[in-house]
Design a protein around this motif. Structure first.
Motif, PDB file in Angstrom:
ATOM      1  N   ARG A  51       0.848  -1.199   0.000  1.00  0.00           N
ATOM      2  CA  ARG A  51       0.000   0.000   0.000  1.00  0.00           C
ATOM      3  C   ARG A  51       0.877   1.241   0.000  1.00  0.00           C
ATOM      4  O   ARG A  51       1.998   1.208   0.492  1.00  0.00           O
ATOM      5  CB  ARG A  51      -0.908  -0.005   1.222  1.00  0.00           C
ATOM      6  CG  ARG A  51      -1.881  -1.148   1.211  1.00  0.00           C
ATOM      7  CD  ARG A  51      -2.633  -1.363   2.513  1.00  0.00           C
ATOM      8  NE  ARG A  51      -2.716  -0.269   3.434  1.00  0.00           N
ATOM      9  CZ  ARG A  51      -3.844   0.369   3.763  1.00  0.00           C
ATOM     10  NH1 ARG A  51      -4.982   0.009   3.248  1.00  0.00           N
ATOM     11  NH2 ARG A  51      -3.829   1.349   4.645  1.00  0.00           N
ATOM     12  N   LYS A  85      -3.796   3.492  -0.930  1.00  0.00           N
ATOM     13  CA  LYS A  85      -4.330   2.498  -1.852  1.00  0.00           C
ATOM     14  C   LYS A  85      -3.285   1.431  -2.160  1.00  0.00           C
ATOM     15  O   LYS A  85      -2.098   1.619  -1.889  1.00  0.00           O
ATOM     16  CB  LYS A  85      -4.756   3.161  -3.144  1.00  0.00           C
ATOM     17  CG  LYS A  85      -5.810   4.207  -2.934  1.00  0.00           C
ATOM     18  CD  LYS A  85      -6.489   4.554  -4.211  1.00  0.00           C
ATOM     19  CE  LYS A  85      -7.576   5.560  -3.885  1.00  0.00           C
ATOM     20  NZ  LYS A  85      -8.639   5.577  -4.790  1.00  0.00           N
ATOM     21  N   GLU A 102      -0.829  -1.448  -6.962  1.00  0.00           N
ATOM     22  CA  GLU A 102      -1.262  -1.798  -8.320  1.00  0.00           C
ATOM     23  C   GLU A 102      -2.428  -0.931  -8.798  1.00  0.00           C
ATOM     24  O   GLU A 102      -2.604  -0.726  -9.991  1.00  0.00           O
ATOM     25  CB  GLU A 102      -1.593  -3.273  -8.465  1.00  0.00           C
ATOM     26  CG  GLU A 102      -2.624  -3.798  -7.508  1.00  0.00           C
ATOM     27  CD  GLU A 102      -2.058  -4.367  -6.209  1.00  0.00           C
ATOM     28  OE1 GLU A 102      -2.864  -4.873  -5.435  1.00  0.00           O
ATOM     29  OE2 GLU A 102      -0.846  -4.300  -5.958  1.00  0.00           O
ATOM     30  N   GLU A 103      -3.205  -0.358  -7.878  1.00  0.00           N
ATOM     31  CA  GLU A 103      -4.287   0.554  -8.263  1.00  0.00           C
ATOM     32  C   GLU A 103      -3.745   1.877  -8.786  1.00  0.00           C
ATOM     33  O   GLU A 103      -4.408   2.567  -9.554  1.00  0.00           O
ATOM     34  CB  GLU A 103      -5.185   0.869  -7.063  1.00  0.00           C
ATOM     35  CG  GLU A 103      -6.069  -0.249  -6.621  1.00  0.00           C
ATOM     36  CD  GLU A 103      -6.950   0.179  -5.454  1.00  0.00           C
ATOM     37  OE1 GLU A 103      -7.534   1.273  -5.514  1.00  0.00           O
ATOM     38  OE2 GLU A 103      -7.032  -0.583  -4.483  1.00  0.00           O
TER      39      GLU A 103
END
Length: 67
Positions: free
Chosen positions: A5, A61, A64-65
């Motif tokens: 994250r 987040k 990968e987002e």
């Protein structure tokens, strides 16, 4: 190895420095007195900055987002 994250500062940052004070790894700096910026290589994704942000513009987040 970076965490899964990472924090990101969105529009509306008031450069108050609250996030800088609570970051346990020093991954956030106020850039030119205008906005906070996160060093994604140092961020551990703990979300302390998001909880402290008075403007509510920090999100944490999955990496990968954000790719």
């Amino acid at each position: 190895m970076p965490s899964k994250r990472v924090a990101r500062v969105g529009r509306g940052c008031v450069a108050c420095g609250s996030c800088v004070k609570v970051c346990p790894v020093g991954a956030i700096q106020v850039w030119k007195g205008v906005e906070a910026r996160v060093d994604g290589n140092r961020c551990v994704g703990c979300a302390r900055c998001a909880g402290e942000c008075p403007a509510g513009v920090i999100d944490v987040k999955a990496r990968e987002e954000l790719a």
